[in-house]
Design a protein around this motif. Sequence first.
Motif: not given
Length: 422
Positions: A121-129, A165-166, A169-182
């Motif tokens: 949750v903290k660092g994504g799939w690379r940290w999880a691996a 983790g993956y 990461e996808v959720a964070r990217a979607s969150e940033r995209t939504l925030a920028r759209a708003l």
Amino acid sequence: MPKRVKVMRMSVEQPLWRALTAYRVLTMLYALGLFLGAYGDFRRPGVAIGYFAVLVVWTLATLPKVAGAAHCTKPFLAVDLGIALTGILLTPVADAHQRVVEGGPTLPSIWTAGSVLAYAVKGGWRWAAFASTLVAAANLVERGAPTRDTLHNVVLVWVAAIAIGYVVEVARASERTLARALEIEAATRERERLARDIHDGVLQVLAMVQRRGTALGGEAAELGRMAGEQEVALRSLVTGGPSPVSRLSEDESEGALVRLVQEPEEESGEAAGAREPVDLRSLLTPYAGARVTLSEPGAPVPLPPAAAREVAAAVGAALDNVTRHAGEEARAWILVEDDPDGIVVTVRDDGPGIPEGRLVQAEGEGRLGVAQSIRGRLRDLGGTAELLSVPGQGTEVELRLPKEAPGTMAGAQDARGGTGQR
């Protein structure tokens, strides 16, 4: 007037942190229960008791650390994973050899997965691996030799941690995209609002100066030409697309922050919903005159002040178009209706009408009288503006604002959680 700046905080991962907090407590109790149930089978129960004492204290003391990404630091993750790995490696020391060989649970049991999930949750799939690989290696060392059950558990934790983790990461990217759209939407609406104000004032003055200057001739004609050039330049500026948005600020513990600029406040610190409603009729009465007939209901037509001003401004823009395109001798009629479903204001004139395709051409030229000053205003209030024109038979503009729209009294009550009837 000062503007209100609304800060929206979005975080799709915060529920994951709350779930992880509960998971760590529950799995700690589960591991402790397994130990107590098999206490008599342990070869060195004192070692296990010492480890569980550390595990319980650590789990309860560090609950705030897994409440959000900002508190879950790298040193905490390293120590947390170290405690999990130590518990796995201590299992052969504390437990009976036969239980270890038969695939019995390790001392921390499934509590170990909580450490790995914190990495995910903290660092994504690379940290999880990374974390799940260390746990897998510790499990193989604890068993002494890879078995089917050991490999099954290792692969399960590894795949689950990487998948989570993956997803994070996808959720964070979607969150940033939504925030920028708003933010882009907010910036566009602010530009449209400013464009309407400019059209209602500055552009019309510049157009009038150009016409009068050309008619007077001489030095006034030069002044009119310059005013015309400035009008064209200003129209290009206000129709040039959305203004750049500021870079999104992020708080790892709470998610992306979106700053939305809203309509100006009349009085600093005063809530919009707390202001008294305004009778729309009082704002439309000044438009009545020798060539403008106003027909209104006998009862007040209440609207929030901002919504009432916007509707009145749209009516004023429609009347300006009548004067400009139908001539100063044209007559106009304003009809106000307060229906059960909404408020309808109709502006009709007896001018020559609008040629087909003229509105599209005007919008392309940056003339915003209909596109922004009329339709844009009603759209922002949650209503509609319909224009009907037949060449030679005049033009009719119908402004419709539903009762449940955000700009109406009923809509404002719904937005605040009111229970008004519809």
